[in-house]
Every structure is written in structure tokens, then in C-alpha cells.
Design a protein around this motif. Structure first.
Motif, PDB file in Angstrom:
ATOM      1  N   UNK A   1      -6.044  -1.697   2.791  1.00 30.54           N
ATOM      2  CA  UNK A   1      -4.769  -0.960   2.831  1.00 30.54           C
ATOM      3  C   UNK A   1      -3.850  -1.393   1.690  1.00 30.54           C
ATOM      4  N   UNK A   2      -3.842  -2.701   1.404  1.00 29.87           N
ATOM      5  CA  UNK A   2      -3.014  -3.163   0.289  1.00 29.87           C
ATOM      6  C   UNK A   2      -3.484  -2.542  -1.026  1.00 29.87           C
ATOM      7  N   UNK A   3      -4.803  -2.480  -1.182  1.00 29.66           N
ATOM      8  CA  UNK A   3      -5.339  -1.840  -2.383  1.00 29.66           C
ATOM      9  C   UNK A   3      -4.951  -0.361  -2.427  1.00 29.66           C
ATOM     10  N   UNK A   4      -5.070   0.295  -1.244  1.00 30.47           N
ATOM     11  CA  UNK A   4      -4.678   1.713  -1.159  1.00 30.47           C
ATOM     12  C   UNK A   4      -3.192   1.857  -1.518  1.00 30.47           C
ATOM     13  N   UNK A   5      -2.365   0.928  -0.982  1.00 27.03           N
ATOM     14  CA  UNK A   5      -0.929   0.953  -1.270  1.00 27.03           C
ATOM     15  C   UNK A   5      -0.686   0.779  -2.764  1.00 27.03           C
ATOM     16  N   UNK A   6      -1.394  -0.186  -3.380  1.00 28.33           N
ATOM     17  CA  UNK A   6      -1.238  -0.407  -4.817  1.00 28.33           C
ATOM     18  C   UNK A   6      -1.675   0.835  -5.607  1.00 28.33           C
ATOM     19  N   UNK A   7      -2.800   1.420  -5.179  1.00 25.10           N
ATOM     20  CA  UNK A   7      -3.293   2.631  -5.858  1.00 25.10           C
ATOM     21  C   UNK A   7      -2.286   3.764  -5.732  1.00 25.10           C
ATOM     22  N   UNK A   8      -1.719   3.912  -4.518  1.00 29.00           N
ATOM     23  CA  UNK A   8      -0.720   4.979  -4.308  1.00 29.00           C
ATOM     24  C   UNK A   8       0.543   4.721  -5.120  1.00 29.00           C
ATOM     25  N   UNK A   9       0.959   3.460  -5.179  1.00 27.18           N
ATOM     26  CA  UNK A   9       2.144   3.131  -5.973  1.00 27.18           C
ATOM     27  C   UNK A   9       1.879   3.412  -7.448  1.00 27.18           C
ATOM     28  N   UNK A  10       0.690   3.037  -7.921  1.00 27.04           N
ATOM     29  CA  UNK A  10       0.320   3.276  -9.315  1.00 27.04           C
ATOM     30  C   UNK A  10       0.264   4.790  -9.594  1.00 27.04           C
ATOM     31  N   UNK A  11      -0.310   5.536  -8.629  1.00 28.56           N
ATOM     32  CA  UNK A  11      -0.398   6.994  -8.794  1.00 28.56           C
ATOM     33  C   UNK A  11       0.993   7.615  -8.818  1.00 28.56           C
ATOM     34  N   UNK A  12       1.891   7.109  -7.931  1.00 26.07           N
ATOM     35  CA  UNK A  12       3.268   7.629  -7.910  1.00 26.07           C
ATOM     36  C   UNK A  12       3.978   7.306  -9.216  1.00 26.07           C
ATOM     37  N   UNK A  13       3.769   6.074  -9.725  1.00 25.90           N
ATOM     38  CA  UNK A  13       4.378   5.680 -10.991  1.00 25.90           C
ATOM     39  C   UNK A  13       3.837   6.525 -12.142  1.00 25.90           C
ATOM     40  N   UNK A  14       2.517   6.757 -12.134  1.00 23.52           N
ATOM     41  CA  UNK A  14       1.918   7.610 -13.181  1.00 23.52           C
ATOM     42  C   UNK A  14       2.475   9.026 -13.105  1.00 23.52           C
ATOM     43  N   UNK A  15       2.600   9.545 -11.880  1.00 19.10           N
ATOM     44  CA  UNK A  15       3.145  10.900 -11.715  1.00 19.10           C
ATOM     45  C   UNK A  15       4.596  10.950 -12.199  1.00 19.10           C
ATOM     46  N   UNK A  16       5.356   9.913 -11.838  1.00 15.87           N
ATOM     47  CA  UNK A  16       6.759   9.861 -12.279  1.00 15.87           C
ATOM     48  C   UNK A  16       6.834   9.846 -13.804  1.00 15.87           C
TER      49      UNK A  16
END
Length: 165
Positions: free
Chosen positions: A1-16
Motif C-alpha cells: 500500500x505504501x508503494x501504491x501510495x508513493x506511485x499515486x503521489x508520483x502520478x499525481x505530481x506528474x499529472x500536475x
């Protein structure tokens, strides 16, 4: 889940970042178009000013010529009293033609000035419309970015809740 959270945060940052870059592109394109339109407007105004100046000079020259010619013709008319009827008719016709030419040039100058003013007004309105459209696009992109950031924050909160449990 932490990895998923990091991936989602990275994806959100990339999208931003991607949305920010897209916004920059649109702002830069709108600025370029504004600069181009301002340049075209300035060129048109300069050309119109030159045309107006040239027409005024031509009008002044025609007026001066008409006045000089009228004085000359009237002097000749006085000297030729013996053939006054015929000569007078011809000379007045010439004066009338010069005055008509002057009138025509004044009308032409008026029309071209009006066209220049209409073109200027149209270009200024187009510039305002383009600026308004660019601002609307910028606001739309900002709103879209806010939605993505909010969605990413909600997803992060959900993942943190799942991670905590």
C-alpha cells in the motif's frame, strides 16, 4: 500500500506538472498571438497614417492648384472680355472640375479614414476576444488542475486510511 501510495503521489505530481506545462504552452501561445495582433494593428495604423498623410498632401496640392488656376483663369477672363461668353463658360467648367476633384478627394479621404477606423476597432475587438479566450482557457486549466489535485488528495487520504487500518 505504501508503494501504491508513493506511485499515486508520483502520478499525481506528474499529472500536475504535465497540466502546468500545458497551461504554460497555452499562455505562451496566447501571448505570441497577442504580440502578433498588436504588431499587425501597429503596422495597419502606421500604413493608414501614411495613406492619410499622402491623401492630405494630395488634397492640399489639388486645392492650391485649383486656387492658383482659378485666379489665373479669372485674370485671363478679364483680359479677354471681347470673347467673354465662350471663354467664361469654358474656364468656369475647368474650375468646377477642379473643385469636383477636390471634393472627390475629400470624400475618398473620409471613406479611407472611416475604413481605417473600422479596421482598427475590429482588430482591437479581436485582440480583446483573444485575450478573454486565453484568460478563460487559463482559468479552465487551473480548475482542471485543482480537480486533479483534489482527486489525488482524496485518493491519498483513502490509501492512508487503508494503510492505517
Amino acid at each position: 500500500l505504501e508503494k501504491q501510495l508513493q506511485d499515486d503521489e508520483r502520478a499525481a505530481l506528474n499529472m500536475e506538472n504535465s497540466l502546468k506545462n500545458e497551461l504554460r504552452k497555452h499562455i505562451k501561445a496566447a501571448a505570441g498571438e497577442e504580440k502578433m495582433l498588436r504588431g499587425r494593428l501597429a503596422s495597419k495604423e502606421e500604413a493608414d497614417a501614411k495613406t492619410e498623410k499622402g491623401l492630405k498632401a494630395e488634397l492640399d496640392s489639388t486645392k492650391t492648384s485649383a486656387v492658383k488656376e482659378k485666379a489665373e483663369l479669372e485674370s485671363q477672363l478679364d483680359q479677354a472680355k471681347s470673347s467673354a461668353a465662350e471663354e467664361q463658360t469654358r474656364l468656369r467648367g475647368k474650375i468646377s472640375a477642379d473643385e469636383q476633384t477636390t471634393s472627390d478627394l475629400q470624400e475618398k479621404l473620409s471613406k479611407e479614414t472611416q475604413e481605417a477606423n473600422n479596421t482598427k476597432a475590429r482588430l482591437e475587438k479581436q485582440l480583446q476576444d483573444d485575450e478573454r479566450a486565453a484568460l478563460n482557457m487559463e482559468n479552465s486549466l487551473k480548475n482542471e488542475l485543482r480537480k486533479h489535485i483534489k482527486a489525488a488528495a482524496g485518493e491519498e487520504k483513502m490509501l492512508r486510511g487503508r494503510l492505517a487500518s
